[in-house]
Design a protein around this motif. Structure first.
Motif, PDB file in Angstrom:
ATOM      1  N   PHE A  57       0.919  -1.223  -0.009  1.00  0.00           N
ATOM      2  CA  PHE A  57       0.184  -0.069  -0.090  1.00  0.00           C
ATOM      3  C   PHE A  57       0.956   1.099   0.142  1.00  0.00           C
ATOM      4  O   PHE A  57       1.915   1.624   0.775  1.00  0.00           O
ATOM      5  CB  PHE A  57      -0.996   0.013   1.377  1.00  0.00           C
ATOM      6  N   ALA A  59      -0.128   5.202   0.117  1.00  0.00           N
ATOM      7  CA  ALA A  59      -0.984   6.125   0.387  1.00  0.00           C
ATOM      8  C   ALA A  59      -1.020   7.347  -0.707  1.00  0.00           C
ATOM      9  O   ALA A  59       0.068   7.527  -1.300  1.00  0.00           O
ATOM     10  CB  ALA A  59      -1.063   6.973   1.730  1.00  0.00           C
ATOM     11  N   SER A  74       4.249  -1.093   3.359  1.00  0.00           N
ATOM     12  CA  SER A  74       3.402   0.222   3.218  1.00  0.00           C
ATOM     13  C   SER A  74       3.770   1.190   3.490  1.00  0.00           C
ATOM     14  O   SER A  74       4.791   1.346   4.440  1.00  0.00           O
ATOM     15  CB  SER A  74       1.822  -0.363   3.856  1.00  0.00           C
ATOM     16  N   TRP A  76       2.408   5.055   4.311  1.00  0.00           N
ATOM     17  CA  TRP A  76       1.253   5.756   4.726  1.00  0.00           C
ATOM     18  C   TRP A  76       1.308   7.183   4.450  1.00  0.00           C
ATOM     19  O   TRP A  76       2.099   7.844   4.070  1.00  0.00           O
ATOM     20  CB  TRP A  76       1.103   5.419   6.256  1.00  0.00           C
ATOM     21  N   TYR A  77       0.145   7.699   4.788  1.00  0.00           N
ATOM     22  CA  TYR A  77      -0.290   9.027   4.189  1.00  0.00           C
ATOM     23  C   TYR A  77       0.854  10.120   4.811  1.00  0.00           C
ATOM     24  O   TYR A  77       1.371  10.274   5.921  1.00  0.00           O
ATOM     25  CB  TYR A  77      -1.669   9.604   4.896  1.00  0.00           C
ATOM     26  N   GLU A  94       2.699   7.539   9.140  1.00  0.00           N
ATOM     27  CA  GLU A  94       2.188   8.607   8.688  1.00  0.00           C
ATOM     28  C   GLU A  94       3.208   9.751   8.895  1.00  0.00           C
ATOM     29  O   GLU A  94       3.732  10.029  10.167  1.00  0.00           O
ATOM     30  CB  GLU A  94       0.651   9.175   9.260  1.00  0.00           C
ATOM     31  N   LEU A 172      -4.312  -4.183   7.845  1.00  0.00           N
ATOM     32  CA  LEU A 172      -4.686  -2.475   7.691  1.00  0.00           C
ATOM     33  C   LEU A 172      -4.245  -1.994   6.317  1.00  0.00           C
ATOM     34  O   LEU A 172      -5.076  -1.318   5.717  1.00  0.00           O
ATOM     35  CB  LEU A 172      -4.085  -1.897   8.827  1.00  0.00           C
ATOM     36  N   ALA A 173      -3.220  -2.502   5.898  1.00  0.00           N
ATOM     37  CA  ALA A 173      -2.572  -1.847   4.709  1.00  0.00           C
ATOM     38  C   ALA A 173      -3.484  -2.414   3.464  1.00  0.00           C
ATOM     39  O   ALA A 173      -3.606  -1.734   2.468  1.00  0.00           O
ATOM     40  CB  ALA A 173      -1.107  -2.042   4.648  1.00  0.00           C
ATOM     41  N   HIS A 176      -6.626  -0.503   3.474  1.00  0.00           N
ATOM     42  CA  HIS A 176      -6.585   0.909   2.921  1.00  0.00           C
ATOM     43  C   HIS A 176      -6.287   0.758   1.448  1.00  0.00           C
ATOM     44  O   HIS A 176      -6.785   1.679   0.682  1.00  0.00           O
ATOM     45  CB  HIS A 176      -5.298   1.558   3.514  1.00  0.00           C
ATOM     46  N   GLU A 179      -9.616   0.434  -0.276  1.00  0.00           N
ATOM     47  CA  GLU A 179     -10.397   1.321  -0.291  1.00  0.00           C
ATOM     48  C   GLU A 179      -9.864   2.539  -1.067  1.00  0.00           C
ATOM     49  O   GLU A 179     -10.883   3.192  -1.885  1.00  0.00           O
ATOM     50  CB  GLU A 179     -10.759   1.868   1.290  1.00  0.00           C
ATOM     51  N   THR A 180      -8.642   2.930  -1.231  1.00  0.00           N
ATOM     52  CA  THR A 180      -8.234   3.990  -1.912  1.00  0.00           C
ATOM     53  C   THR A 180      -8.206   3.785  -3.230  1.00  0.00           C
ATOM     54  O   THR A 180      -8.066   4.532  -4.457  1.00  0.00           O
ATOM     55  CB  THR A 180      -6.559   4.399  -1.610  1.00  0.00           C
TER      56      THR A 180
END
Length: 231
Positions: A57, A59, A74, A76-77, A94, A172-173, A176, A179-180
């Motif tokens: 993942f 972001a 992953s 993240w944001y 993040e 979780l990754a 996400h 979803e993204t």
């Protein structure tokens, strides 16, 4: 009337200036397209995710430039990863920054942490806001508390604990990533379906058992397909 003429002249002047500026930009070949830039950045990031790691993942707001991303890893944001290697199922949280570094399998870099020119062993944990300086080596399962500054060329010995659940982070990754990847239209449809199911009463879809119930409940389809005898 004089005031109106003044406003009109000012508007005409501004319009002429804007037109001239637009023409100059077009002539110079300048393209101001945020959408295009975002799409190109996204493609560049996705190119680093190998075909063998579909669950990795990255972001939409993360920056990834150079290096490689391992299976299930992953980013993240608002995180930034440049010229670095991320091992399988490692994750950069993040706002973290990782530059010119190597992260082993299952490594965690906490939110807003900074890792530069370092080697992080498998299963190691870098706490939130920590700074890992150039030349630092974290051995397998090493632990760096949140906010810690690790000076250059230091070595943090191997640890023994499990500081996080790699499989939970991987799950979780994956969620996400799914979803993204959805389009705006899909998200709107799902949201509508959710609220439709939430707000309707439990017997909304209940079919009337008799014609009298159909009449009382205003069910046109049932009324038109029955003799309305009340039996």
């Amino acid at each position: 009337r004089g005031h109106a003429r003044y406003i009109y002249r000012m508007a005409s002047t501004v319009s002429a200036v804007l037109k001239s500026a637009a023409a100059a930009l077009q002539k110079a070949g300048t393209q101001l397209s945020v959408t295009t830039l975002a799409a190109e950045s996204r493609v560049a990031a996705e190119a680093l995710v190998t075909s063998s790691s579909p669950a990795a993942f990255v972001a939409p707001t993360a920056i990834v430039a150079g290096g490689s991303i391992g299976e299930g890893a992953s980013v993240w944001y608002s995180a930034s990863v440049t010229e670095s290697t991320l091992g399988p199922k490692s994750f950069v949280c993040e706002g973290a920054v990782v530059a010119n570094s190597v992260l082993g399998a299952g490594t965690a870099v906490g939110p807003n942490a900074v890792v530069s020119d370092a080697k992080i062993g498998a299963g190691a944990y870098v706490g939130a806001g920590a700074t890992i300086s150039a030349g630092v080596t974290l051995e397998d399962k090493a632990f760096v508390p949140a906010g810690t500054f690790v000076p250059p060329n230091s070595t943090i010995p191997a640890g023994e604990g499990e500081y996080f659940d790699v499989e939970v982070e991987f799950a979780l990754a994956t969620a996400h990533a799914e979803e993204t990847a959805k389009t705006y239209q899909t998200l709107i449809a799902e949201d509508d379906a959710h609220w439709d199911a939430t707000l309707r009463s439990d017997d909304y879809h209940k079919r009337p058992e008799t014609d009298n119930e159909a009449v009382a409940g205003f069910v046109p389809g049932r009324i038109m397909n029955s003799p309305l005898t009340g039996k």
